[in-house]
Design an enzyme around this catalytic site. Structure first.
Site, PDB file in Angstrom:
ATOM      1  N   CYS A  28      -3.182  10.898   1.960  1.00  0.00           N
ATOM      2  CA  CYS A  28      -2.544   9.627   1.586  1.00  0.00           C
ATOM      3  C   CYS A  28      -1.178   9.852   0.961  1.00  0.00           C
ATOM      4  CB  CYS A  28      -3.427   8.889   0.583  1.00  0.00           C
ATOM      5  SG  CYS A  28      -5.127   8.809   1.088  1.00  0.00           S
ATOM      6  N   LYS A  81       0.832  -1.208   0.000  1.00  0.00           N
ATOM      7  CA  LYS A  81       0.000   0.000   0.000  1.00  0.00           C
ATOM      8  C   LYS A  81       0.872   1.267   0.000  1.00  0.00           C
ATOM      9  CE  LYS A  81      -2.890   3.131   0.313  1.00  0.00           C
ATOM     10  NZ  LYS A  81      -4.165   3.440   0.822  1.00  0.00           N
TER      11      LYS A  81
HETATM   12  N1  SAJ Z   1      -1.877  15.180  -8.393  1.00  0.00           N
HETATM   13  C1  SAJ Z   1      -1.079  15.958  -9.212  1.00  0.00           C
HETATM   14  N2  SAJ Z   1      -0.804  15.530 -10.475  1.00  0.00           N
HETATM   15  C2  SAJ Z   1      -1.296  14.359 -10.951  1.00  0.00           C
HETATM   16  C3  SAJ Z   1      -2.093  13.545 -10.123  1.00  0.00           C
HETATM   17  C4  SAJ Z   1      -2.371  13.988  -8.839  1.00  0.00           C
HETATM   18  O1  SAJ Z   1      -0.614  17.050  -8.817  1.00  0.00           O
HETATM   19  O2  SAJ Z   1      -1.011  14.045 -12.115  1.00  0.00           O
HETATM   20  C5  SAJ Z   1      -2.172  15.638  -7.015  1.00  0.00           C
HETATM   21  C6  SAJ Z   1      -3.660  15.847  -6.750  1.00  0.00           C
HETATM   22  O3  SAJ Z   1      -4.081  17.118  -7.167  1.00  0.00           O
HETATM   23  C7  SAJ Z   1      -3.712  15.681  -5.250  1.00  0.00           C
HETATM   24  C8  SAJ Z   1      -2.640  14.616  -4.991  1.00  0.00           C
HETATM   25  O4  SAJ Z   1      -1.814  14.598  -6.132  1.00  0.00           O
HETATM   26  O5  SAJ Z   1      -3.344  16.864  -4.577  1.00  0.00           O
HETATM   27  C9  SAJ Z   1      -3.167  13.227  -4.726  1.00  0.00           C
HETATM   28  O6  SAJ Z   1      -4.248  12.926  -5.593  1.00  0.00           O
HETATM   29  P1  SAJ Z   1      -4.447  11.499  -6.274  1.00  0.00           P
HETATM   30  O7  SAJ Z   1      -5.646  11.557  -7.117  1.00  0.00           O
HETATM   31  O8  SAJ Z   1      -3.178  11.079  -6.940  1.00  0.00           O
HETATM   32  O9  SAJ Z   1      -4.602  10.488  -5.076  1.00  0.00           O
HETATM   33  P2  SAJ Z   1      -5.516  10.432  -3.745  1.00  0.00           P
HETATM   34  O10 SAJ Z   1      -4.699  10.961  -2.615  1.00  0.00           O
HETATM   35  O11 SAJ Z   1      -6.848  11.022  -3.964  1.00  0.00           O
HETATM   36  O12 SAJ Z   1      -5.699   8.850  -3.614  1.00  0.00           O
HETATM   37  C10 SAJ Z   1      -4.543   8.007  -3.551  1.00  0.00           C
HETATM   38  C11 SAJ Z   1      -4.737   6.863  -4.547  1.00  0.00           C
HETATM   39  N3  SAJ Z   1      -3.483   6.137  -4.715  1.00  0.00           N
HETATM   40  C12 SAJ Z   1      -2.954   5.902  -5.942  1.00  0.00           C
HETATM   41  O13 SAJ Z   1      -3.454   6.301  -6.960  1.00  0.00           O
HETATM   42  C13 SAJ Z   1      -1.692   5.101  -5.973  1.00  0.00           C
HETATM   43  C14 SAJ Z   1      -5.835   5.928  -4.055  1.00  0.00           C
HETATM   44  O14 SAJ Z   1      -5.944   4.776  -4.890  1.00  0.00           O
HETATM   45  C15 SAJ Z   1      -5.542   5.485  -2.603  1.00  0.00           C
HETATM   46  O15 SAJ Z   1      -6.562   4.628  -2.109  1.00  0.00           O
HETATM   47  C16 SAJ Z   1      -5.497   6.737  -1.758  1.00  0.00           C
HETATM   48  O16 SAJ Z   1      -4.402   7.542  -2.223  1.00  0.00           O
HETATM   49  C17 SAJ Z   1      -5.306   6.325  -0.302  1.00  0.00           C
HETATM   50  O17 SAJ Z   1      -6.301   6.314   0.430  1.00  0.00           O
HETATM   51  O18 SAJ Z   1      -4.194   5.939   0.075  1.00  0.00           O
END
Ligand code: SAJ
Length: 406
Positions: A258, A204
């Protein structure tokens, strides 16, 4: 049907409890927040997630979901409590320990305890040890099954991913993994993958560290592009046309509870080895301050600029403000009195307390804010912001941290 006690009714626990209830399980939900418990028992929600309101309503009205501040006897206990970090990015296991204590007197031989909270390696073993101390009459493992099944759902798509995603089930022993596998098979369509608790814990953390490192790469590129006067969005679009390149999108930083947190759990347990993972955290944590400097630089051109700030949540189309870089940027602008701030966040009803305490910070709608602004800063790529009148933007100084108006 089995009875399930879900401890922690937040973004993971509440959707899980409601889904189980609609699948016919009798579910007893537990939370320390009395207001959340009351709200849920009315069939309403205290957090926003698409379609969660409908699911909770039908779960509560079916009579299968009840919330309370205290646990009850059950066949399966699911722990879905937060795992933040403390000073120095050290994991804080106090919520997990408190939840273990809370359920310990209700556990009987044959029960299954599942830890869903994202946790540092060794946490499931720590739960086993706490249970052995609290309940010397029970053999753990042996009489009590114990497994780590990390939640992996994406905020904004939780209800679909709870059912469709593959699940990693890490048992404290094989019997525990097999017992937990049977439980998940009853409501998950994805594959159930069995392993040890330690491997499940690290898997994870690895998923989120992988994403963090990749976002850091995109964020670093955005800084390089600014220095070299290249449009980073065009650059990434072009590079991604290579069959083996898939760069993520830069932004104002990484938020949420996360991705901005979990990689530190790896760094904490293997500090000498986790060099790239640590650096990625620093790159992503530095990005809000870079955006802040850019806004201040533009603001210096005015005596007291009006600044429209679009978006507060940590990512698009959700209401979650936890660890949000957008919120951090706005808070700094407010405390440094950089100008008159018009904050737009369509997913919440009022300014959060951390901003409402400042003079010169106004909660506004998008049109009003943009019309009044000298500087428009796009912080979150909410769908609603894509439809801004570009003609009005031409008269403003625009800082688009997400590239939606590129
Ligand atoms: N972000 C960027 N650029 C991107 C993608 C995301 O700047 O290209 C930023 C987003 O704006 C945000 C942050 O990253 O601030 C995180 O967003 P996210 O959509 O990547 O992830 P979370 O935090 O919403 O959810 C993640 C997910 N993990 C993965 O994709 C590996 C989700 O599957 C997990 O269940 C979750 O963390 C968790 O609960 O751990």
């Amino acid at each position: 049907m089995e009875k399930v006690c879900v401890v922690g009714l937040g973004y993971i626990g509440l959707p899980t409890a409601s889904l189980l209830a609609t699948k016919g399980f009798r579910v007893h939900g537990v939370d320390v927040n009395a207001q959340a418990v009351e709200t849920i028992n009315r069939g309403e929600i205290h957090i926003y997630e698409p379609d969660l309101d409908v699911l909770v309503k039908s779960a509560v009205h079916s009579g299968n979901l009840k919330a309370s501040m205290d646990p009850e006897e059950a066949d399966v206990f699911v722990l879905a409590v937060p795992t933040p970090f403390k000073e120095g990015h050290v994991p804080d296991l106090s919520y997990i320990e408190a939840a273990t204590r809370a359920i310990s007197s209700y556990i009987k031989a044959g029960d299954l305890v599942i830890l869903e909270s994202t946790s540092p390696v060794g946490t499931t073993e720590a739960i086993a040890q706490w249970l052995r101390e609290l309940r010397p009459d029970l053999k753990v493992p042996g009489q009590v099954y114990l497994a780590h099944c990390p939640e992996r759902v994406l905020p904004g798509q939780i209800l679909r991913e709870l059912i469709d995603n593959d699940r990693i089930v890490g048992g404290i022993d094989l019997a525990s993994a097999e017992r937990a596998c049977l439980f998940y098979q009853s409501f998950v369509k994805g594959q159930i993958l069995l392993t040890s608790a330690r491997t499940a814990e690290l898997a994870k953390l690895t998923e989120n560290a992988f994403r963090d490192v990749n976002i850091a790469f995109a964020n670093e590129l955005s800084l390089i592009c600014e220095r070299l006067d290249v449009n980073v969005w065009e650059l990434i679009d072009l590079a991604n046309r290579h069959p083996r390149v898939s760069i993520l999108q830069p932004g104002p930083g990484v938020g949420g509870h996360c991705i901005a947190v979990d990689p530190w759990f790896i760094v904490d347990s293997a500090p000498e080895e986790a060099r790239l993972i640590r650096t990625a955290r620093y790159v992503n944590d530095g990005k809000p301050f870079h955006v802040l400097r850019k806004i201040k630089e533009k603001a210096e051109r005015f005596r007291r600029p009006v600044i429209a700030l679009l978006g507060l949540s940590f990512k698009a189309d959700i209401d979650d403000l936890r660890e949000s870089p957008a919120l951090e940027i706005v808070r700094h602008l407010a405390s440094d009195e950089v100008g008159e701030l018009y904050v737009v966040e369509p997913h919440i009803a009022a300014l959060p307390a951390s901003l409402a305490c400042y003079d010169g910070v106004h909660f506004a709608d998008m049109r009003q804010a943009i019309q009044a602004a000298d500087i428009v800063v796009l912080l979150v790529n909410h769908r609603a912001f894509a439809f801004v009148d570009r003609e009005i933007l031409k008269e403003k100084i625009v800082i688009d941290t997400r590239g939606i108006w590129r």
